[in-house]
Structures are given as C-alpha cells and as structure tokens.
Write a protein that holds these residues in place. Structure first.
Motif, mmCIF file in Angstrom:
data_model
loop_
_atom_site.group_PDB
_atom_site.id
_atom_site.type_symbol
_atom_site.label_atom_id
_atom_site.label_comp_id
_atom_site.label_asym_id
_atom_site.label_seq_id
_atom_site.Cartn_x
_atom_site.Cartn_y
_atom_site.Cartn_z
ATOM 1 N N SER A 3 36.192 41.348 91.434
ATOM 2 C CA SER A 3 35.026 42.044 91.968
ATOM 3 C C SER A 3 34.368 42.934 90.915
ATOM 4 O O SER A 3 33.143 42.960 90.801
ATOM 5 C CB SER A 3 35.449 42.877 93.179
ATOM 6 O OG SER A 3 34.378 43.607 93.660
ATOM 7 N N ARG A 6 32.506 40.761 88.483
ATOM 8 C CA ARG A 6 31.285 40.231 89.104
ATOM 9 C C ARG A 6 30.200 41.299 89.120
ATOM 10 O O ARG A 6 29.042 41.026 88.805
ATOM 11 C CB ARG A 6 31.598 39.750 90.521
ATOM 12 C CG ARG A 6 30.392 39.245 91.273
ATOM 13 C CD ARG A 6 30.788 38.737 92.663
ATOM 14 N NE ARG A 6 29.666 38.624 93.537
ATOM 15 C CZ ARG A 6 28.839 37.592 93.592
ATOM 16 N NH1 ARG A 6 29.030 36.573 92.775
ATOM 17 N NH2 ARG A 6 27.831 37.550 94.437
ATOM 18 N N GLU A 7 30.566 42.524 89.502
ATOM 19 C CA GLU A 7 29.594 43.622 89.534
ATOM 20 C C GLU A 7 29.050 43.902 88.127
ATOM 21 O O GLU A 7 27.856 44.134 87.957
ATOM 22 C CB GLU A 7 30.225 44.887 90.132
ATOM 23 C CG GLU A 7 30.576 44.781 91.600
ATOM 24 C CD GLU A 7 29.374 44.663 92.518
ATOM 25 O OE1 GLU A 7 28.309 45.232 92.200
ATOM 26 O OE2 GLU A 7 29.492 43.992 93.554
ATOM 27 N N ALA A 74 26.687 50.205 92.809
ATOM 28 C CA ALA A 74 26.939 48.826 92.404
ATOM 29 C C ALA A 74 25.675 47.978 92.586
ATOM 30 O O ALA A 74 24.841 48.280 93.439
ATOM 31 C CB ALA A 74 28.094 48.254 93.223
ATOM 32 N N LEU A 76 25.223 44.763 93.696
ATOM 33 C CA LEU A 76 25.071 43.930 94.879
ATOM 34 C C LEU A 76 24.520 44.725 96.076
ATOM 35 O O LEU A 76 23.587 44.252 96.725
ATOM 36 C CB LEU A 76 26.380 43.220 95.232
ATOM 37 C CG LEU A 76 26.245 42.116 96.276
ATOM 38 C CD1 LEU A 76 25.211 41.069 95.857
ATOM 39 C CD2 LEU A 76 27.592 41.453 96.517
#
Length: 183
Positions: A3, A6-7, A74, A76
């Motif tokens: 995660s 990905r961020e 973040a 997303l």
C-alpha cells in the motif's frame, strides 16, 4: 505491491501530471480509473454518465494536480474526493431527472424490473409508509434520498431554513422506520 509503495507511485504520477507529462496522466488513469469509475457509478447509477464524468474528473486532475500536497494526505483519497465531488455535482446539475412536486410515478421509476417478489413487497411497504409521511417531509425525503438534493437546495425549494429541512428529514426517516418495523 504494498500500500505504501502504491501511494508513493501515485504521488509521483500526480507530480508528473503537475509538470504536464501526458504519460504520467495516462499511467495515473490506468492505475486509478477502474476504482474511480466504480465510485462515480455508485453515485450516478448510469454507466454512460459515469464514464463521461470520469473523463471530467481526469481533466480536473490535469488542471489541479499542482495543488496536490503529499504532506496533506495520501493521493488516492485526494483522487477519490475529486471523483466523488464531480459525480455529486453532475447529479445535482441534472435537473431533468429531478422530481417536481406535482409529478406522479416517481416511486415506480425506482423499481427495477428484475426485482424479485420479496423486493417488490418491500417496495410496496415502503410506498405505503411514505404515503403516511406528511407532505413536505415526504417530498424532502424523496428529493434528498432518491434524487440527491442537498439540504441547501431543499431549503431553497421549500423556502425554509436548512435546520428545518434537517428536522423534516430526520422526522421523516423516523416515521418511515417506525412504519416499516411495525408488523
């Protein structure tokens, strides 16, 4: 991919978009479009409108990517907020789908023709319970929860303060709950 990775990747792509890199925008689109489309589709419930709105979201991301601050949050959730707000704006702008007080048949439009017998029975029970709710509260409930009207829009429509609209919505929902829970 974890995660955090990905961020970090999404943050780098947004930075690239802010620099005007079309490849970064394409990579960001590829990485996030399915998730953002799903969110938009849940709000609009119309695939064509959701796809159009998704394109508008990416135009907005292209325009506003320079305002993204990775220290503020973040990437997303930032992207999701843009998509959600744009979908809600689209829903509110679609005046042709809105109910008018005199319009009949609004409840039938909510029914899915593929509903099973149990779903139709629940829909009929809801219709009966809605008929027992006082008229201004009933209209507020339908416009708010079926058409996506905001409290402010309802306040303007009914020429009442926002707090009155909040009270009407709360009381209307309580009345519905009581009616639906009664055997």
């Amino acid at each position: 991919m974890g995660s955090a990775q990905r961020e970090a990747d999404l943050a780098r792509l947004i930075e690239g978009v802010a620099r005007g890199e079309r490849a970064a925008l394409q990579a960001l689109y590829d990485a996030t479009a399915p998730k953002l489309l799903g969110i938009i589709l849940r709000i609009l419930k119309d695939r064509a409108a959701a796809e159009d709105t998704l394109q508008e979201v990416f135009v907005r991301i292209w325009q506003r990517s320079g305002s993204y601050d990775p220290l503020a949050g973040a990437p997303l959730p930032w992207l999701i907020a843009i998509a959600r707000h744009r979908a809600i704006d689209r829903l509110r702008q679609d005046r042709s789908a809105r109910l008018t007080q005199a319009e009949d048949g609004w409840f039938e439009r909510l029914a899915d023709t593929s509903d099973g017998e149990a779903d139709l029975a629940r829909r009929d029970a809801l219709a009966q319970c809605l008929d027992q709710v006082a008229m201004p509260q009933r209209d507020c409930l339908v416009l708010a929860y079926c058409e996506g009207w905001s409290r402010e829009e309802l306040a303007t429509r009914f020429d009442r303060p926002v707090n009155t609209i909040k009270t009407w919505l709360r009381r209307g929902l309580l009345s519905l709950r009581t009616c639906l829970e009664t055997p």
